[in-house]
Scaffold this motif. Structure first.
Motif, mmCIF file in Angstrom:
data_model
loop_
_atom_site.group_PDB
_atom_site.id
_atom_site.type_symbol
_atom_site.label_atom_id
_atom_site.label_comp_id
_atom_site.label_asym_id
_atom_site.label_seq_id
_atom_site.Cartn_x
_atom_site.Cartn_y
_atom_site.Cartn_z
ATOM 1 N N SER A 129 0.798 -1.230 0.000
ATOM 2 C CA SER A 129 0.000 0.000 0.000
ATOM 3 C C SER A 129 0.832 1.282 0.000
ATOM 4 O O SER A 129 0.278 2.372 0.064
ATOM 5 C CB SER A 129 -0.925 0.005 1.215
ATOM 6 O OG SER A 129 -0.153 0.011 2.411
ATOM 7 N N GLN B 165 -2.014 3.804 -0.382
ATOM 8 C CA GLN B 165 -3.323 3.219 -0.676
ATOM 9 C C GLN B 165 -3.935 2.881 0.677
ATOM 10 O O GLN B 165 -3.746 1.787 1.213
ATOM 11 C CB GLN B 165 -3.148 1.967 -1.550
ATOM 12 C CG GLN B 165 -4.431 1.378 -2.069
ATOM 13 C CD GLN B 165 -4.983 2.164 -3.236
ATOM 14 O OE1 GLN B 165 -4.252 2.621 -4.093
ATOM 15 N NE2 GLN B 165 -6.291 2.310 -3.260
ATOM 16 N N SER C 159 -8.905 0.047 -0.395
ATOM 17 C CA SER C 159 -8.999 -0.311 -1.811
ATOM 18 C C SER C 159 -9.566 0.821 -2.658
ATOM 19 O O SER C 159 -9.280 0.905 -3.849
ATOM 20 C CB SER C 159 -9.840 -1.573 -1.985
ATOM 21 O OG SER C 159 -11.167 -1.339 -1.528
ATOM 22 N N ASP C 160 -10.332 1.721 -2.048
ATOM 23 C CA ASP C 160 -10.942 2.811 -2.797
ATOM 24 C C ASP C 160 -10.424 4.204 -2.410
ATOM 25 O O ASP C 160 -10.942 5.205 -2.869
ATOM 26 C CB ASP C 160 -12.465 2.760 -2.647
ATOM 27 C CG ASP C 160 -12.919 2.838 -1.196
ATOM 28 O OD1 ASP C 160 -12.070 2.714 -0.284
ATOM 29 O OD2 ASP C 160 -14.125 3.007 -0.971
#
Length: 181
Positions: A73, A109, A112-113
């Protein structure tokens, strides 16, 4: 206007290397370049102010980039460019061509969105001119930007960004200060 302008032509050479390390989590590249322009079109403050051809302009330097995937991430990308530009046979400098530029972007990140980015950007001293001021050297500057993106659907995103977080005072063009934060 200048009806005597001729088209620009150029000859260019570059050589570079790209290397991936640590199971392709780190990518590094370096490029050396040499560009030679003939009849380069440039602005001359005059009087009268007009576009003119510079018979020969040489630009040479190097670019380096690094990209690191620190975790699934978290990633970072850095770049640095050195460019030496000169009008052949002249002591004149071309406008808006700093010798140094560089930057660093860190991407997280968060989900996920949801993606967020912190960016740092540096531009070295730059020669510029205007009719009112004549030739000037604009100071170097550093700018920090942040942003976040929420991809709430396959076709929709909500983006929030703050440019120039540190409220740096600088000019990219003579007489036009950056708007601040």
């Amino acid at each position: 206007g200048n009806p005597e302008l001729r088209p620009e032509t150029s000859e260019n050479f570059e050589i570079g290397v790209v290397q991936a390390l640590f199971e392709k989590r780190l990518h590094m590249s370096g490029t050396f370049f040499y560009n030679q322009w003939f009849n380069l079109i440039d602005f001359e403050a005059g009087p009268p102010p007009q576009l003119v051809n510079r018979s020969e302009v040489i630009s040479k330097g190097a670019e380096f980039e690094w990209a690191l995937q620190a975790a699934e991430s978290l990633s970072a990308h850095a770049h640095l460019t050195y460019t030496k530009t000169e009008i052949a046979g002249s002591g004149e400098a071309l406008r808006k061509r700093p010798e140094w530029r560089g930057g660093l972007d860190v991407h997280w990140q968060a989900a996920s969105d949801i993606t967020s980015t912190l960016g740092w950007f540096y531009v070295g001293k730059t020669h510029d001119s205007s009719i009112a001021t004549g030739d000037l050297t604009l100071g170097d500057y550093t700018r920090v930007d942040v942003s976040a993106i929420w991809a709430w659907s396959a076709n929709g995103q909500l983006i929030a960004a703050v440019d120039n977080v540190l409220d740096t005072r600088y000019e990219e063009v003579v007489g036009f200060p950056a708007p601040g934060i």
